[in-house]
Write a protein that holds these residues in place. Structure first.
Motif, PDB file in Angstrom:
ATOM      1  N   HIS A  34       0.957  -1.213  -0.385  1.00 17.87           N
ATOM      2  CA  HIS A  34      -0.769   0.250  -0.189  1.00 17.87           C
ATOM      3  C   HIS A  34       0.631   1.403   0.298  1.00 17.87           C
ATOM      4  O   HIS A  34       0.448   2.377  -0.552  1.00 17.87           O
ATOM      5  N   GLN A  35       1.749   1.380   0.774  1.00 21.27           N
ATOM      6  CA  GLN A  35       2.746   2.586   0.812  1.00 21.27           C
ATOM      7  C   GLN A  35       3.118   2.287  -0.359  1.00 21.27           C
ATOM      8  O   GLN A  35       3.653   3.887  -0.690  1.00 21.27           O
ATOM      9  N   ARG A  49       2.668   1.531  -2.974  1.00 22.21           N
ATOM     10  CA  ARG A  49       1.665   2.393  -4.629  1.00 22.21           C
ATOM     11  C   ARG A  49       1.690   3.761  -4.495  1.00 22.21           C
ATOM     12  O   ARG A  49       1.194   4.303  -5.034  1.00 22.21           O
ATOM     13  N   ALA A  50       1.194   4.589  -2.949  1.00 30.02           N
ATOM     14  CA  ALA A  50       0.859   5.362  -2.417  1.00 30.02           C
ATOM     15  C   ALA A  50       2.089   6.411  -3.083  1.00 30.02           C
ATOM     16  O   ALA A  50       2.623   7.379  -3.653  1.00 30.02           O
ATOM     17  N   ARG A  51       3.758   6.274  -2.522  1.00 28.94           N
ATOM     18  CA  ARG A  51       4.340   6.298  -3.235  1.00 28.94           C
ATOM     19  C   ARG A  51       5.388   6.582  -4.773  1.00 28.94           C
ATOM     20  O   ARG A  51       5.274   7.638  -5.408  1.00 28.94           O
ATOM     21  N   TRP A  57       2.984   6.200  -6.938  1.00 26.75           N
ATOM     22  CA  TRP A  57       1.748   7.227  -8.278  1.00 26.75           C
ATOM     23  C   TRP A  57       2.280   8.274  -7.468  1.00 26.75           C
ATOM     24  O   TRP A  57       1.823   9.371  -8.557  1.00 26.75           O
ATOM     25  N   ALA A  58       2.689   8.811  -6.649  1.00 22.45           N
ATOM     26  CA  ALA A  58       2.851  10.302  -5.409  1.00 22.45           C
ATOM     27  C   ALA A  58       4.027  11.109  -6.647  1.00 22.45           C
ATOM     28  O   ALA A  58       4.427  11.379  -7.025  1.00 22.45           O
TER      29      ALA A  58
END
Length: 79
Positions: free
Chosen positions: A68-69, A71-73, A75-76
């Motif tokens: 999850h982290q 993917r968030a990073r 995408w950012a």
């Protein structure tokens, strides 16, 4: 919910793994996927043998949160 703090290099490894997996999934069969498959194996080994997992009290049960982290990073960084 408990928040997990992962080392930056571990999250970066997971981002690389996700990117490689996505590239492999998008590559047609027979189009030379050997290098991507080899990279995925190498990244998997690095993820599973990362020193973070050897610290007492840290469980591999947190893989979902790591993904999850990552993917968030990822995408950012792509935005």
């Amino acid at each position: 919910m408990e928040q997990f703090r992962f080392p930056d290099d571990l999250v970066a490894l997971q981002v690389s793994w996700l990117d490689t997996y996505t590239a492999l999934a998008k590559t047609p069969a027979g189009a030379g996927t050997t290098a991507l498959r080899q990279r995925l194996v190498i990244l998997s080994c690095r993820l599973h043998s990362h020193p973070y997992w050897t610290t007492p009290g840290r469980s591999r049960g947190t893989w979902a949160e790591l993904r999850h982290q990552a993917r968030a990073r990822g995408w950012a960084a792509a935005a």
